[in-house]
Design a protein around this motif. Sequence first.
Motif, PDB file in Angstrom:
ATOM      1  N   PRO A 190       0.805  -1.234   0.000  1.00  0.00           N
ATOM      2  CA  PRO A 190       0.000   0.000   0.000  1.00  0.00           C
ATOM      3  C   PRO A 190       0.835   1.281   0.000  1.00  0.00           C
ATOM      4  O   PRO A 190       0.483   2.244  -0.686  1.00  0.00           O
ATOM      5  CB  PRO A 190      -0.841  -0.129   1.273  1.00  0.00           C
ATOM      6  CG  PRO A 190      -0.941  -1.599   1.509  1.00  0.00           C
ATOM      7  CD  PRO A 190       0.368  -2.173   1.043  1.00  0.00           C
ATOM      8  N   VAL A 191       1.933   1.324   0.743  1.00  0.00           N
ATOM      9  CA  VAL A 191       2.765   2.531   0.793  1.00  0.00           C
ATOM     10  C   VAL A 191       3.384   2.821  -0.582  1.00  0.00           C
ATOM     11  O   VAL A 191       3.500   3.975  -0.985  1.00  0.00           O
ATOM     12  CB  VAL A 191       3.847   2.428   1.909  1.00  0.00           C
ATOM     13  CG1 VAL A 191       4.886   1.356   1.592  1.00  0.00           C
ATOM     14  CG2 VAL A 191       4.504   3.771   2.144  1.00  0.00           C
ATOM     15  N   ILE A 192       3.749   1.778  -1.321  1.00  0.00           N
ATOM     16  CA  ILE A 192       4.291   1.943  -2.677  1.00  0.00           C
ATOM     17  C   ILE A 192       3.174   2.354  -3.637  1.00  0.00           C
ATOM     18  O   ILE A 192       3.337   3.265  -4.453  1.00  0.00           O
ATOM     19  CB  ILE A 192       4.970   0.651  -3.170  1.00  0.00           C
ATOM     20  CG1 ILE A 192       6.149   0.267  -2.273  1.00  0.00           C
ATOM     21  CG2 ILE A 192       5.401   0.776  -4.624  1.00  0.00           C
ATOM     22  CD1 ILE A 192       7.355   1.158  -2.373  1.00  0.00           C
ATOM     23  N   ARG A 193       2.040   1.681  -3.541  1.00  0.00           N
ATOM     24  CA  ARG A 193       0.908   2.006  -4.430  1.00  0.00           C
ATOM     25  C   ARG A 193       0.504   3.477  -4.283  1.00  0.00           C
ATOM     26  O   ARG A 193       0.260   4.161  -5.276  1.00  0.00           O
ATOM     27  CB  ARG A 193      -0.284   1.087  -4.139  1.00  0.00           C
ATOM     28  CG  ARG A 193      -1.479   1.365  -5.068  1.00  0.00           C
ATOM     29  CD  ARG A 193      -2.565   0.319  -4.914  1.00  0.00           C
ATOM     30  NE  ARG A 193      -2.156  -0.968  -5.432  1.00  0.00           N
ATOM     31  CZ  ARG A 193      -2.149  -1.278  -6.737  1.00  0.00           C
ATOM     32  NH1 ARG A 193      -2.547  -0.400  -7.630  1.00  0.00           N
ATOM     33  NH2 ARG A 193      -1.778  -2.474  -7.131  1.00  0.00           N
ATOM     34  N   ALA A 194       0.462   3.971  -3.063  1.00  0.00           N
ATOM     35  CA  ALA A 194       0.091   5.377  -2.837  1.00  0.00           C
ATOM     36  C   ALA A 194       1.092   6.309  -3.536  1.00  0.00           C
ATOM     37  O   ALA A 194       0.700   7.306  -4.141  1.00  0.00           O
ATOM     38  CB  ALA A 194       0.024   5.677  -1.346  1.00  0.00           C
ATOM     39  N   ALA A 195       2.379   5.996  -3.464  1.00  0.00           N
ATOM     40  CA  ALA A 195       3.406   6.810  -4.133  1.00  0.00           C
ATOM     41  C   ALA A 195       3.260   6.712  -5.656  1.00  0.00           C
ATOM     42  O   ALA A 195       3.408   7.716  -6.364  1.00  0.00           O
ATOM     43  CB  ALA A 195       4.796   6.363  -3.705  1.00  0.00           C
ATOM     44  N   LEU A 196       2.952   5.532  -6.159  1.00  0.00           N
ATOM     45  CA  LEU A 196       2.798   5.352  -7.600  1.00  0.00           C
ATOM     46  C   LEU A 196       1.586   6.095  -8.127  1.00  0.00           C
ATOM     47  O   LEU A 196       1.629   6.659  -9.223  1.00  0.00           O
ATOM     48  CB  LEU A 196       2.676   3.853  -7.932  1.00  0.00           C
ATOM     49  CG  LEU A 196       3.923   3.013  -7.660  1.00  0.00           C
ATOM     50  CD1 LEU A 196       3.627   1.533  -7.854  1.00  0.00           C
ATOM     51  CD2 LEU A 196       5.082   3.470  -8.547  1.00  0.00           C
ATOM     52  N   GLU A 197       0.505   6.108  -7.362  1.00  0.00           N
ATOM     53  CA  GLU A 197      -0.710   6.802  -7.802  1.00  0.00           C
ATOM     54  C   GLU A 197      -0.494   8.292  -7.945  1.00  0.00           C
ATOM     55  O   GLU A 197      -1.214   8.959  -8.684  1.00  0.00           O
ATOM     56  CB  GLU A 197      -1.858   6.480  -6.857  1.00  0.00           C
ATOM     57  CG  GLU A 197      -2.339   5.039  -7.017  1.00  0.00           C
ATOM     58  CD  GLU A 197      -3.343   4.587  -5.974  1.00  0.00           C
ATOM     59  OE1 GLU A 197      -3.525   5.292  -4.950  1.00  0.00           O
ATOM     60  OE2 GLU A 197      -3.952   3.519  -6.186  1.00  0.00           O
ATOM     61  N   ARG A 198       0.515   8.842  -7.269  1.00  0.00           N
ATOM     62  CA  ARG A 198       0.835  10.284  -7.403  1.00  0.00           C
ATOM     63  C   ARG A 198       1.548  10.596  -8.711  1.00  0.00           C
ATOM     64  O   ARG A 198       1.654  11.756  -9.101  1.00  0.00           O
ATOM     65  CB  ARG A 198       1.657  10.756  -6.207  1.00  0.00           C
ATOM     66  CG  ARG A 198       0.858  10.766  -4.913  1.00  0.00           C
ATOM     67  CD  ARG A 198       1.538  11.542  -3.809  1.00  0.00           C
ATOM     68  NE  ARG A 198       2.775  10.984  -3.324  1.00  0.00           N
ATOM     69  CZ  ARG A 198       2.870  10.093  -2.330  1.00  0.00           C
ATOM     70  NH1 ARG A 198       1.797   9.665  -1.722  1.00  0.00           N
ATOM     71  NH2 ARG A 198       4.043   9.654  -1.955  1.00  0.00           N
ATOM     72  N   LEU A 199       2.067   9.580  -9.373  1.00  0.00           N
ATOM     73  CA  LEU A 199       2.720   9.802 -10.661  1.00  0.00           C
ATOM     74  C   LEU A 199       1.676  10.058 -11.739  1.00  0.00           C
ATOM     75  O   LEU A 199       1.948  10.622 -12.749  1.00  0.00           O
ATOM     76  CB  LEU A 199       3.573   8.596 -11.061  1.00  0.00           C
ATOM     77  CG  LEU A 199       4.860   8.409 -10.290  1.00  0.00           C
ATOM     78  CD1 LEU A 199       5.516   7.089 -10.671  1.00  0.00           C
ATOM     79  CD2 LEU A 199       5.828   9.554 -10.545  1.00  0.00           C
TER      80      LEU A 199
END
Length: 143
Positions: free
Chosen positions: A134-143
Amino acid sequence: MSANQPLPQRGEFKVLRPMQTRWMDNDHYGHVNNVAYYSYFDSAVNGYLMEATASDTRELSAIGIVAETSCRYVKEISFPDVLHIGMRLEKLGNSSVVYQLVVFRGTDTDPSAIGRFVHVYVDQKTRRPVPIPPVIRAALERL
């Protein structure tokens, strides 16, 4: 990316990661060797993820491993060029992510190279695919 598609432009990227070419990146022909581009891509992606998650992603239970890369070279770069690596998503799946990474020299608006980089998330111990943390997915969604 087909040859008929327009080249991505600098203004299309929300994230631009600075990257300095190194003396050792140049080859005998006086330009950055192709293998160095993959180092730039890897450093841009992992640097972004570590900053965006405020964590050491190497310590998560699931880690991103590189499953595929490619690069289309548009124009030469050389030491001591300062680069910016544009990052955006092509696809965000359950256990994998596909990035488009574009190398811009200095303040150029048109690219020097266009890359594709695929991360598959795997359990750190078993190396079997798992959902993106989830912490990675949240960062990826900001791209």
